[in-house]
Design a protein around this motif. Structure first.
Motif, PDB file in Angstrom:
ATOM      1  N   TRP A  40      36.814 -33.120  85.852  1.00 61.04           N
ATOM      2  CA  TRP A  40      37.994 -33.506  86.645  1.00 61.04           C
ATOM      3  C   TRP A  40      37.745 -33.300  88.132  1.00 61.04           C
ATOM      4  O   TRP A  40      38.364 -33.963  88.965  1.00 61.04           O
ATOM      5  CB  TRP A  40      39.212 -32.729  86.149  1.00 61.04           C
ATOM      6  CG  TRP A  40      39.466 -33.053  84.714  1.00 61.04           C
ATOM      7  CD1 TRP A  40      39.257 -32.263  83.624  1.00 61.04           C
ATOM      8  CD2 TRP A  40      39.904 -34.319  84.195  1.00 61.04           C
ATOM      9  NE1 TRP A  40      39.539 -32.943  82.463  1.00 61.04           N
ATOM     10  CE2 TRP A  40      39.944 -34.213  82.786  1.00 61.04           C
ATOM     11  CE3 TRP A  40      40.276 -35.522  84.782  1.00 61.04           C
ATOM     12  CZ2 TRP A  40      40.337 -35.258  81.966  1.00 61.04           C
ATOM     13  CZ3 TRP A  40      40.673 -36.573  83.973  1.00 61.04           C
ATOM     14  CH2 TRP A  40      40.699 -36.435  82.582  1.00 61.04           C
ATOM     15  N   ALA A  47      35.791 -31.492  78.706  1.00 62.68           N
ATOM     16  CA  ALA A  47      36.861 -32.124  79.497  1.00 62.68           C
ATOM     17  C   ALA A  47      37.892 -32.786  78.595  1.00 62.68           C
ATOM     18  O   ALA A  47      39.060 -32.925  78.972  1.00 62.68           O
ATOM     19  CB  ALA A  47      36.271 -33.154  80.452  1.00 62.68           C
ATOM     20  N   VAL A  94      43.165 -29.984  84.183  1.00 61.49           N
ATOM     21  CA  VAL A  94      43.125 -31.101  85.140  1.00 61.49           C
ATOM     22  C   VAL A  94      43.575 -30.645  86.517  1.00 61.49           C
ATOM     23  O   VAL A  94      42.933 -30.934  87.535  1.00 61.49           O
ATOM     24  CB  VAL A  94      44.003 -32.271  84.651  1.00 61.49           C
ATOM     25  CG1 VAL A  94      44.059 -33.374  85.707  1.00 61.49           C
ATOM     26  CG2 VAL A  94      43.467 -32.834  83.338  1.00 61.49           C
TER      27      VAL A  94
END
Length: 460
Positions: free
Chosen positions: A98, A255, A270
């Motif tokens: 991110w 992720a 995030v």
């Protein structure tokens, strides 16, 4: 300090959700709205930075390269070494993905904001040409938006302090040198205080010399520190070549870890990635336009393209290298505290037991370059709120906070800067999005002229 820290921790989530929407949402809008044109001219941006299009008669104080060096000196620093470690410590390897997303989007944000810095330059109370968010807010949107510019500047008086850099350098020194064990005993607090005072003295010798001296020093330090860091990282990666691809695969897989999403931590990861990316490359923050607004050029789009290289160098390249070293060394599984300790462990394990000493030298160069350049941002904020004469006194306040940062806790410093960054990002991104159509008009004109010029050159 604990009371202040608790107060800041309560405020941060609200500001950061707004920042997340503006940086990622607004940034994606700009990528689509620009039809990804800035990315297509990446090679042209390198040519501009190399001085191919420089004209000494253009208005401004520094060259494209000096402006980029000064901006990169402020961003390629401990955010890339310690900030990445903090991100992995708090959210795991998946946070790095991110950070990448924010950096790619941030390149477009930098293009728009730094183009605006040239389009809407203005003179300060001393008659000097200036650029930055406060000027494109007031000149671009109009006088009615001045409270938005003032809000940005007030937040900048906190956000543009070198407290994180000083805090992490002090932590590095204490962990590597262990002065109480190896040198005469002064006590941990006194050692930190001494480090703060020494950094204050060194920084004051440079920053009171003004922009040109800062740019000159930054231009000398940045290539040296980046090359030294790259060599160190590549040595580590050479001796652990088999772990590079698995480290990158771990970043991507984590992720989108299903267990993380179900547990409710996905958006937290995030946000953490966005927060650390903004801290690392300052995309959307509004700091880089202050330096790029001083470039010698009449072409706003040229400066926007040069500025776009910043997030690529800072985050896509440097942050990724740091993350890979931390992951392949296994340091992220060993560190028991927040901050730069994780990176120190990674370097010590990977460079024959001496990596932590080498990292301390690199951190010293990063720290000093960041301290030299950051003061300029705060000076411009205070000058806008008052006048150019009073604005110079920001440096006195800036120097004083260096000593404070050396003895403060890392959590307090991180919370302080994160909140200030989020508050600065909000007015800047509102202005960038509002003025984006004007940048597009300028962009279409510039790229059309560039294509016509190249076509005629081929005919000749």
């Amino acid at each position: 300090m604990e009371t202040i820290n608790n107060f800041l921790s309560g405020l941060i989530p609200y500001a950061e959700w707004i920042m997340l929407f503006l940086v990622i949402g607004g940034g994606l809008f700009l990528v689509i709205y620009s039809r990804a044109m800035p990315y297509r001219y990446f090679r042209h941006a390198i040519s501009i930075t190399a001085g191919k299009y420089d004209d000494p008669n253009d208005p401004g104080e520094v060259s494209h390269y000096q402006a980029l060096s000064s901006a990169v000196a402020a961003t390629v620093g401990l955010g890339n070494i310690s900030g990445v470690a903090i991100a992995i410590y708090m959210g795991g390897p998946g946070v790095i993905f991110w950070i990448w997303v924010t950096a790619v989007v941030g390149m477009c944000i930098k293009f728009y904001s730094c183009s605006l810095a040239i389009m809407y330059r203005d003179q300060d109370s001393a008659g000097n040409l200036q650029g930055g968010p406060m000027y494109y807010i007031t000149k671009g949107i109009g006088p009615k938006a001045k409270p938005l510019a003032q809000f940005f500047c007030v937040a900048g008086l906190v956000g543009f302090l070198g407290v994180f850099t000083v805090n992490q350098f002090t932590q590095t020194f204490m962990n590597v040198v262990e002065p109480d064990a190896n040198l005469f005993t002064m006590g941990e607090f006194n050692w930190k205080l001494t480090i703060g005072i020494v950094l204050s003295i060194i920084t004051s010798l440079v920053i009171f010399g003004g922009l040109k001296k800062i740019a000159k020093v930054a231009t000398a330090i940045v290539p040296f520190m980046v090359v030294l860091y790259f060599i160190s990282v590549f040595v580590v990666m050479f001796f652990n070549a088999g772990q590079i691809l698995p480290s990158l695969e771990l970043i991507v897989s984590e992720a989108f870890n299903f267990k993380t999403m179900v547990a409710g931590g996905f958006w937290g990861m995030v946000i953490l990635g966005v927060r650390r990316a903004v801290f690392s490359n300052e995309a959307g923050l509004g700091s880089a336009p202050m330096y790029h607004g001083q470039s010698r050029t009449k072409e706003p789009i040229q400066e926007g393209l040069v500025a776009m290289l910043g997030p690529f160098i800072d985050t896509i390249v440097v942050c990724t290298l740091t993350a890979v070293v931390i992951i392949l060394s296994g340091a992220y599984l060993e560190a028991e505290s927040n901050g730069i300790l994780m990176t120190l462990i990674a370097f010590e394990k990977s460079l024959f037991g001496y990596g932590d000493v080498l990292l301390m030298l690199i951190v010293a160069a990063f720290a000093l370059s960041t301290l030299f350049t950051y003061s300029y941002y705060g000076t411009k904020c205070l000058s806008f709120l008052t006048n150019a004469k009073i604005g110079k006194y920001f440096n006195v306040y800036y120097i004083a906070t260096i000593t404070f940062a050396a003895v403060a806790s890392v959590d307090l410093v991180i919370n302080l800067i994160d909140l200030a960054y989020a508050l600065m990002c909000i007015p800047n991104m509102i202005a960038v999005l509002y003025l984006a159509p004007r940048v597009n008009k300028e962009m279409n004109r510039y790229f059309k002229n560039l294509k016509d010029g190249r076509a005629q050159s081929r005919i000749r």
